[in-house]
Design a protein around this motif. Structure first.
Motif, PDB file in Angstrom:
ATOM      1  N   UNK A 163      35.065  32.664  39.840  1.00 19.49           N
ATOM      2  CA  UNK A 163      35.749  31.934  40.921  1.00 19.49           C
ATOM      3  C   UNK A 163      35.167  32.298  42.292  1.00 19.49           C
ATOM      4  N   UNK A 164      35.488  31.477  43.296  1.00 23.13           N
ATOM      5  CA  UNK A 164      34.912  31.657  44.625  1.00 23.13           C
ATOM      6  C   UNK A 164      35.528  32.826  45.384  1.00 23.13           C
ATOM      7  N   UNK A 165      36.771  33.157  45.086  1.00 28.56           N
ATOM      8  CA  UNK A 165      37.434  34.217  45.839  1.00 28.56           C
ATOM      9  C   UNK A 165      37.923  35.318  44.898  1.00 28.56           C
ATOM     10  N   UNK A 199      40.653  35.698  33.938  1.00 26.79           N
ATOM     11  CA  UNK A 199      41.945  34.999  33.970  1.00 26.79           C
ATOM     12  C   UNK A 199      43.113  35.987  33.850  1.00 26.79           C
ATOM     13  N   UNK A 245      42.241  39.064  37.287  1.00 32.90           N
ATOM     14  CA  UNK A 245      41.990  38.741  38.691  1.00 32.90           C
ATOM     15  C   UNK A 245      43.338  38.444  39.360  1.00 32.90           C
ATOM     16  N   UNK A 246      43.694  39.245  40.353  1.00 31.12           N
ATOM     17  CA  UNK A 246      45.009  39.181  40.992  1.00 31.12           C
ATOM     18  C   UNK A 246      46.116  39.269  39.943  1.00 31.12           C
ATOM     19  N   UNK A 247      45.830  40.011  38.882  1.00 32.19           N
ATOM     20  CA  UNK A 247      46.761  40.110  37.759  1.00 32.19           C
ATOM     21  C   UNK A 247      47.870  41.104  38.032  1.00 32.19           C
ATOM     22  N   UNK A 301      47.378  44.541  39.679  1.00 37.82           N
ATOM     23  CA  UNK A 301      46.959  44.664  41.075  1.00 37.82           C
ATOM     24  C   UNK A 301      47.960  45.505  41.877  1.00 37.82           C
ATOM     25  N   UNK A 307      49.006  43.178  45.695  1.00 38.24           N
ATOM     26  CA  UNK A 307      48.825  41.725  45.614  1.00 38.24           C
ATOM     27  C   UNK A 307      48.987  41.091  46.990  1.00 38.24           C
ATOM     28  N   UNK A 308      48.142  40.109  47.277  1.00 35.33           N
ATOM     29  CA  UNK A 308      48.250  39.416  48.551  1.00 35.33           C
ATOM     30  C   UNK A 308      47.378  40.006  49.643  1.00 35.33           C
ATOM     31  N   UNK A 334      38.663  39.391  52.358  1.00 38.26           N
ATOM     32  CA  UNK A 334      37.752  39.011  53.437  1.00 38.26           C
ATOM     33  C   UNK A 334      38.120  39.872  54.637  1.00 38.26           C
ATOM     34  N   UNK A 335      37.279  39.797  55.678  1.00 39.70           N
ATOM     35  CA  UNK A 335      37.601  40.535  56.900  1.00 39.70           C
ATOM     36  C   UNK A 335      37.376  42.024  56.781  1.00 39.70           C
TER      37      UNK A 335
END
Lengths: 211, 211
Positions: free
Chosen positions: B143-145, B183, B186-188, B191, B194-195, B199-200
């Protein structure tokens, strides 16, 4: 003669048939009824618009937050910094709502298909760019350009990118409004659509002011 | 003679005939009932068989995550160089800055990448000698992110995917377990934050801080 043997026996055959047909009909009815109730009350599907929108719009919002943060570090203009603050706080909060729904629905944050697959094959082409990314998303190269820019140049680039980003966001939200099943997704999609549509007018005015 | 025999014998013959016909009719009725039951049973068995086979095939061909390893890790922030028990690391103390998610053509500092795992990213590492077409396949597959892709020396297998506290060794870019791992993790639910953003942060340079 021809009537007497057939007379008493013929109805009993059709009675058996009737009973079997009735049992099958009752089974089919009960199954489809419970399936209907199940789909009505069960959480959204992994492949549907509710889950797809909640995943894709999180990524879409994350980029808006990133761009807003970048321009706040590169501009002294009070109005623009306020608009950027508004975008990043509201979209970060909305992303959290969508994250929470997926958790509640027991669905992973990562989908199985390509981004925007949830709009359906007929619409997917209209909603994705040739490289398969979501509508309105800025490329890595353009983000790097924003990162390297400063002052007025950064403001112009930010406004240009955010107008396109919002236009894509409105298209996605409208698609979700047309296809999503849950009230929470439809309510947020409607709010995003109207908020970003009106913000486009503001951003365009601010871009025009900068020549 | 003919008239009287027709009268008495005819009545007996008629009753016999009626019994015979009734028996024949009952036999016919039993037969048709058996045929009906047989047909219904066959149809139900066929449907059950097709459904069962489809489910079985789906389950039996689904890539298994049995090979996933789980680890208990610490999560303090430190600007000191960290050492990790796993390679690639799946968690542990890490730098206050996180690594921006994305594709890196060169190895990335562990202390930054671990912080991105804490934010929900999956880190895919590959041996530096992995063929270029497989590296491209990896770039396309992720995925992209909330994904980091980078080469890394000394991997136990050609490709290794890691998320916070968990890892799987993969045979290559075409290993079907990669998609399932992403699946799942990722952000499972594993984590810790989460949130939090992917980036940054840092673009791969370990920020030089005194502290």
């Amino acid at each position: 003669m021809s009537g007497s043997p057939a007379g008493p026996t013929a109805p009993s055959v059709s009675r058996t048939t009737l009973v079997v047909v009735a049992v099958i009909a009752a089974l089919v009815g009960a199954l489809s009824g419970s399936w209907f109730m199940h789909t009505r009350n069960s959480p959204p599907s992994d492949f549907g618009a509710d889950a797809g929108f909640s995943r894709d719009m999180q990524a879409h919002h994350a980029q808006a937050v990133e761009m807003a943060l970048l321009v706040r570090e590169r501009s002294d203009d009070e109005e623009l910094r306020t608009v950027a603050y508004d975008i990043l706080t509201s979209q970060q909060q909305q992303a959290g709502q969508m994250y929470g729904w997926l958790v509640q629905w027991g669905l992973p944050q990562t989908g199985s298909g390509e981004p925007m697959a949830w709009v359906g094959e007929d619409h997917a082409k209209a909603h994705t760019r040739p490289d398969g990314t979501m509508p309105g998303m800025a490329s890595r190269a353009l983000l790097d350009e924003l990162r390297a820019a400063d002052g007025l140049a950064a403001e112009r680039l930010f406004l240009t990118l955010m107008i396109a980003h919002h236009e894509g966001g409105v298209a996605m939200a409208d698609a979700a409004l047309a296809q999503a099943r849950t009230t929470e997704v439809r309510t947020l999609a409607a709010a995003i659509s109207s908020a970003q549509a009106s913000e486009i007018t503001l951003l365009q005015r601010m871009l025009d002011e900068r020549g | 003679m003919s008239a009287s025999s027709k009268g008495k014998g005819g009545a007996r013959a008629g009753r016999a005939k009626v019994d015979e016909l009734r028996q024949a009719q009952q036999a016919k009725e039993r037969r048709s009932r058996l045929i009906l039951i047989g047909a219904v049973t066959t149809v139900v068995a066929l449907i059950a068989g097709v459904v069962g086979f489809t489910v079985w095939r789906d389950v039996s061909t689904r890539p298994s995550l049995d090979a996933v390893k789980k680890f208990d890790v610490t999560r303090e922030h430190t600007t000191e160089p960290a050492t990790y028990e796993q390679s690639p690391p799946v968690g542990g103390d890490h730098h206050p800055a996180w690594l921006n998610c994305g594709v890196y053509p060169q190895p990335v500092p562990d202390e930054l990448a671990v912080h991105s795992l804490e934010h929900g990213a999956v880190w895919v590492t590959y041996r530096p000698d992995l063929p270029a077409d497989q590296v491209t396949a990896l770039e396309d597959a992720i995925p992209d992110t909330y994904m980091v892709l980078s080469p890394r020396e000394g991997l136990p297998s050609p490709v290794v995917a890691s998320a916070w506290g968990t890892q799987i060794e993969l045979t290559g870019a075409d290993d079907p377990r990669l998609e399932v791992f992403i699946k799942e993790f990722r952000q499972g639910p594993n984590t810790p934050e989460p949130g939090a953003a992917c980036t940054g942060g840092s673009d791969g340079e370990l920020p030089t801080t005194t502290g």
